[in-house]
Design an enzyme around this catalytic site. Structure first.
Site, PDB file in Angstrom:
ATOM      1  N   GLY A  12       0.773  -1.235   0.000  1.00  0.00           N
ATOM      2  CA  GLY A  12       0.000   0.000   0.000  1.00  0.00           C
ATOM      3  C   GLY A  12       0.806   1.289   0.000  1.00  0.00           C
ATOM      4  O   GLY A  12       0.337   2.309   0.513  1.00  0.00           O
ATOM      5  N   ASN A  14       1.367   3.085  -2.615  1.00  0.00           N
ATOM      6  CA  ASN A  14       0.589   4.020  -3.449  1.00  0.00           C
ATOM      7  C   ASN A  14      -0.622   4.550  -2.686  1.00  0.00           C
ATOM      8  O   ASN A  14      -0.966   5.726  -2.810  1.00  0.00           O
ATOM      9  CB  ASN A  14       0.163   3.343  -4.755  1.00  0.00           C
ATOM     10  N   ILE A  94     -10.382  -7.489 -12.693  1.00  0.00           N
ATOM     11  CA  ILE A  94     -11.631  -6.722 -12.569  1.00  0.00           C
ATOM     12  C   ILE A  94     -12.664  -7.332 -13.517  1.00  0.00           C
ATOM     13  O   ILE A  94     -12.434  -7.415 -14.731  1.00  0.00           O
ATOM     14  CB  ILE A  94     -11.386  -5.232 -12.930  1.00  0.00           C
ATOM     15  N   ASN A 108      -6.114   2.645 -12.853  1.00  0.00           N
ATOM     16  CA  ASN A 108      -5.097   1.700 -12.391  1.00  0.00           C
ATOM     17  C   ASN A 108      -3.721   2.320 -12.553  1.00  0.00           C
ATOM     18  O   ASN A 108      -3.491   3.063 -13.501  1.00  0.00           O
ATOM     19  CB  ASN A 108      -5.185   0.422 -13.247  1.00  0.00           C
ATOM     20  N   HIS A 110       0.167   1.270 -13.272  1.00  0.00           N
ATOM     21  CA  HIS A 110       0.969   0.150 -13.748  1.00  0.00           C
ATOM     22  C   HIS A 110       2.430   0.589 -13.798  1.00  0.00           C
ATOM     23  O   HIS A 110       2.728   1.671 -14.310  1.00  0.00           O
ATOM     24  CB  HIS A 110       0.491  -0.305 -15.134  1.00  0.00           C
TER      25      HIS A 110
HETATM   26  C1  GAR Z   1       3.008  -0.961  -7.547  1.00  0.00           C
HETATM   27  O1  GAR Z   1       4.307  -0.907  -8.101  1.00  0.00           O
HETATM   28  C2  GAR Z   1       1.967  -0.968  -8.655  1.00  0.00           C
HETATM   29  O2  GAR Z   1       2.328  -0.166  -9.749  1.00  0.00           O
HETATM   30  C3  GAR Z   1       1.955  -2.428  -9.018  1.00  0.00           C
HETATM   31  O3  GAR Z   1       2.011  -3.095  -7.767  1.00  0.00           O
HETATM   32  C4  GAR Z   1       2.765  -2.300  -6.843  1.00  0.00           C
HETATM   33  C5  GAR Z   1       1.976  -2.147  -5.557  1.00  0.00           C
HETATM   34  O4  GAR Z   1       2.738  -1.519  -4.563  1.00  0.00           O
HETATM   35  N1  GAR Z   1       0.791  -2.767  -9.777  1.00  0.00           N
HETATM   36  C6  GAR Z   1       0.815  -3.628 -10.790  1.00  0.00           C
HETATM   37  O5  GAR Z   1       1.806  -4.249 -11.128  1.00  0.00           O
HETATM   38  C7  GAR Z   1      -0.522  -3.799 -11.522  1.00  0.00           C
HETATM   39  N2  GAR Z   1      -0.349  -4.532 -12.744  1.00  0.00           N
HETATM   40  P1  GAR Z   1       2.068  -0.832  -3.290  1.00  0.00           P
HETATM   41  O6  GAR Z   1       1.130  -1.861  -2.647  1.00  0.00           O
HETATM   42  O7  GAR Z   1       3.217  -0.496  -2.392  1.00  0.00           O
HETATM   43  O8  GAR Z   1       1.317   0.395  -3.752  1.00  0.00           O
END
Ligand code: GAR
Length: 208
Positions: A12, A14, A94, A108, A110
């Site tokens: 989490g 982000n 989703i 989203n 990425h």
């Molecule tokens: C982030 O790097 C996000 O961009 C990626 O997962 C991570 C989550 O980190 N998402 C994907 O790869 C989606 N295809 P977080 O839980 O620390 O935010």
């Protein structure tokens, strides 16, 4: 006021960037009304609790069928009168019903410059492993609307990040988060909440 749900699966960071941006006034006209995790142990749930945001967790494994799980998740969003769904490291596919219920209202983040290193199997650290294995010199992050494909919806924001000699997937992941993800995702929420994003087919236009 745009009611935002942030959907998470793991650490989490982000989500934290979003909560901090709301607290600092960098996101306006939006409130984080709900954090949902598909994993009851997600550290993101603690971040939500610390920020005083409602947090709910249940897993697809707790439902007899995927259809029942999908219906429960959509009901939760509807009960909370959510206007914008933000996928912040959310690793559940989703369902089309959710895309139809929230057209151009699911975004989203990425961790690459789409259309590179995206699609099925491209998530988390794997994306950075793929970028390093291909030998690209620049990578980055993308915020996009979610459509019925995987990472195929209209692109909202992108930011490039340099790859350096000796990068490991972990070092690169951290740089992409710091330089791109934690800035782009709050910015996209602020733009959405202030009515500054328009969508024309697969192309978005941003009014600054
Ligand atoms: C982030 O790097 C996000 O961009 C990626 O997962 C991570 C989550 O980190 N998402 C994907 O790869 C989606 N295809 P977080 O839980 O620390 O935010």
């Amino acid at each position: 006021m745009t009611r935002v749900a942030v959907l998470v699966s793991g650490g989490g960071t982000n989500l934290q960037a979003i909560l901090d941006a709301v607290a600092d006034g960098k996101i306006t006209n939006a409130e984080i009304a709900l954090v949902y995790a598909n994993n009851r142990n997600a550290y993101a749930l603690e971040r939500a609790a610390k920020a005083g945001v409602k947090a709910v967790a249940f897993s697809p494994k707790e439902y007899e069928t995927r259809a029942l799980y999908n219906a429960a998740l959509i009901s939760l969003l509807q009960e909370e009168k959510i206007d914008l769904v933000v996928l912040a490291g959310f690793l559940v596919i989703i369902p089309p019903e959710m895309v139809q219920a929230y057209p151009n209202r699911i975004i989203n983040i990425h961790p690459s410059l789409i259309p590179s290193f995206c699609g099925t199997g491209a998530y988390g650290l794997h994306v950075h492993e793929m970028a390093l294995a291909r030998g690209v010199k620049v990578t980055g992050a993308t915020v996009h609307f979610v459509d019925e494909g995987t990472d195929s919806g209209p692109i909202i924001l992108q930011k490039a990040v340099e790859i350096k000699e000796g990068d490991t997937p972990e070092v690169l992941q951290r740089r992409v988060m710091e330089e791109a993800e934690w800035k782009l995702l709050p910015k996209a929420i602020d733009l959405f909440a202030n009515g500054k994003i328009t969508v024309d087919g697969r192309v978005t236009h941003i009014a600054e």
